[in-house]
Motif scaffolding. Structure first.
Motif, PDB file in Angstrom:
ATOM      1  N   UNK A 134       1.262  -1.175  -0.172  1.00 47.72           N
ATOM      2  CA  UNK A 134       0.484  -0.143  -0.166  1.00 47.72           C
ATOM      3  C   UNK A 134       0.508   1.404  -0.230  1.00 47.72           C
ATOM      4  N   UNK A 135       2.237   1.282   1.097  1.00 41.79           N
ATOM      5  CA  UNK A 135       2.648   2.145   1.294  1.00 41.79           C
ATOM      6  C   UNK A 135       3.735   2.339  -0.523  1.00 41.79           C
ATOM      7  N   UNK A 136       3.854   1.394  -0.762  1.00 41.29           N
ATOM      8  CA  UNK A 136       5.429   1.861  -2.339  1.00 41.29           C
ATOM      9  C   UNK A 136       4.059   2.116  -3.351  1.00 41.29           C
TER      10      UNK A 136
ATOM     11  N   UNK B 156       3.145   5.313  -3.468  1.00 38.76           N
ATOM     12  CA  UNK B 156       3.993   6.741  -3.638  1.00 38.76           C
ATOM     13  C   UNK B 156       4.544   6.802  -2.780  1.00 38.76           C
ATOM     14  N   UNK B 157       3.954   6.651  -1.603  1.00 38.54           N
ATOM     15  CA  UNK B 157       4.740   7.356  -0.053  1.00 38.54           C
ATOM     16  C   UNK B 157       6.059   6.932   0.715  1.00 38.54           C
ATOM     17  N   UNK B 158       6.770   5.683   0.724  1.00 36.64           N
ATOM     18  CA  UNK B 158       7.996   6.366   0.744  1.00 36.64           C
ATOM     19  C   UNK B 158       9.143   6.530  -0.086  1.00 36.64           C
ATOM     20  N   UNK B 159       9.719   7.335   0.216  1.00 44.12           N
ATOM     21  CA  UNK B 159      10.780   7.464  -0.806  1.00 44.12           C
ATOM     22  C   UNK B 159      11.806   7.374  -1.605  1.00 44.12           C
ATOM     23  N   UNK B 160      11.902   6.325  -0.953  1.00 36.91           N
ATOM     24  CA  UNK B 160      13.273   5.304  -1.722  1.00 36.91           C
ATOM     25  C   UNK B 160      12.303   4.096  -2.075  1.00 36.91           C
TER      26      UNK B 160
ATOM     27  N   UNK C 277      14.353   2.360   4.051  1.00 38.11           N
ATOM     28  CA  UNK C 277      13.644   1.684   5.700  1.00 38.11           C
ATOM     29  C   UNK C 277      13.200   1.449   6.769  1.00 38.11           C
ATOM     30  N   UNK C 278      12.022   2.654   6.463  1.00 35.32           N
ATOM     31  CA  UNK C 278      10.792   1.962   6.893  1.00 35.32           C
ATOM     32  C   UNK C 278       9.762   1.254   6.557  1.00 35.32           C
TER      33      UNK C 278
ATOM     34  N   UNK D  19      -3.013   5.845  19.644  1.00 39.12           N
ATOM     35  CA  UNK D  19      -2.435   6.741  18.586  1.00 39.12           C
ATOM     36  C   UNK D  19      -2.702   5.512  17.744  1.00 39.12           C
ATOM     37  N   UNK D  20      -3.163   5.955  16.068  1.00 37.34           N
ATOM     38  CA  UNK D  20      -3.787   5.086  15.345  1.00 37.34           C
ATOM     39  C   UNK D  20      -1.753   5.332  14.171  1.00 37.34           C
ATOM     40  N   UNK D  21      -1.623   4.145  13.836  1.00 37.17           N
ATOM     41  CA  UNK D  21      -0.808   3.439  12.849  1.00 37.17           C
ATOM     42  C   UNK D  21      -0.732   2.669  11.567  1.00 37.17           C
ATOM     43  N   UNK D  22      -0.089   3.281  10.920  1.00 40.43           N
ATOM     44  CA  UNK D  22       0.012   2.134   9.566  1.00 40.43           C
ATOM     45  C   UNK D  22      -1.309   1.396   9.053  1.00 40.43           C
ATOM     46  N   UNK D  23      -2.337   2.242   8.738  1.00 39.44           N
ATOM     47  CA  UNK D  23      -3.746   1.867   8.733  1.00 39.44           C
ATOM     48  C   UNK D  23      -3.124   1.548   6.778  1.00 39.44           C
TER      49      UNK D  23
END
Length: 167
Positions: A23-25, A28-32, A37-38, A86-90
């Protein structure tokens, strides 16, 4: 549509990790890209589940997505303090989007925070996550620009926006 929200099972860690990473890749949500590294953090569901509550959205036996619920400023918290959850990594799989899974996951976190007696639910999000912003705002979250922060100080354009919901 029968979406069920429940705790992740150990045998689903790898699948949920891939859904989250993809989902993040794909968005386009990951700079690298793949070398970010995230990405390892996103894939490491076992680590999250050991320190917080990881929930999944399931429909007819198929995982649609997941979220990490961090109660009362626990060890996985980025911005939550005492009395805040806290909500993380939805993340929702691309094929499962637009069906209410993301909103159901956020609602489940809010219900858990209320049940624990938390005062607020907080979260961080990237500026480009417009669909997520719409979910948060529809559920009553408001922007808290005074809490915006940058997890990677040497990348000036990675300021995370913050939201909170008073419970």
């Amino acid at each position: 549509m029968d979406i069920v929200i429940r705790p992740v099972q150990t045998e689903e860690y790898e699948e949920l990790g891939e859904i989250t990473a993809r989902a993040y890749l794909d968005d386009g949500l990951l700079d690298f890209g793949e070398s970010d590294s995230y990405l390892g953090e996103l894939r490491d569901v076992a680590k999250r589940a050991a320190a917080a509550e990881v929930l999944v959205a399931e429909e007819r036996g198929r995982l649609l997505g997941g979220v990490t619920f961090v109660p009362d400023g626990g060890p996985m918290a980025d911005i939550a303090g005492p009395g805040e959850a806290e909500i993380r990594m939805l993340a929702v799989d691309r094929a499962g989007r637009g069906r209410g899974a993301g909103e159901a996951l956020v609602r489940a976190c809010v219900e858990r925070a209320r049940a624990l007696g938390c005062e607020r639910m907080v979260l961080s999000t990237q500026a480009s996550m417009h669909a997520a912003h719409r979910i948060y705002e529809r559920l009553g979250f408001v922007r808290t620009p005074e809490r915006d922060w940058n997890p990677v100080p040497h990348l000036d354009d990675l300021t995370l926006l913050t939201y909170e919901l008073t419970l």
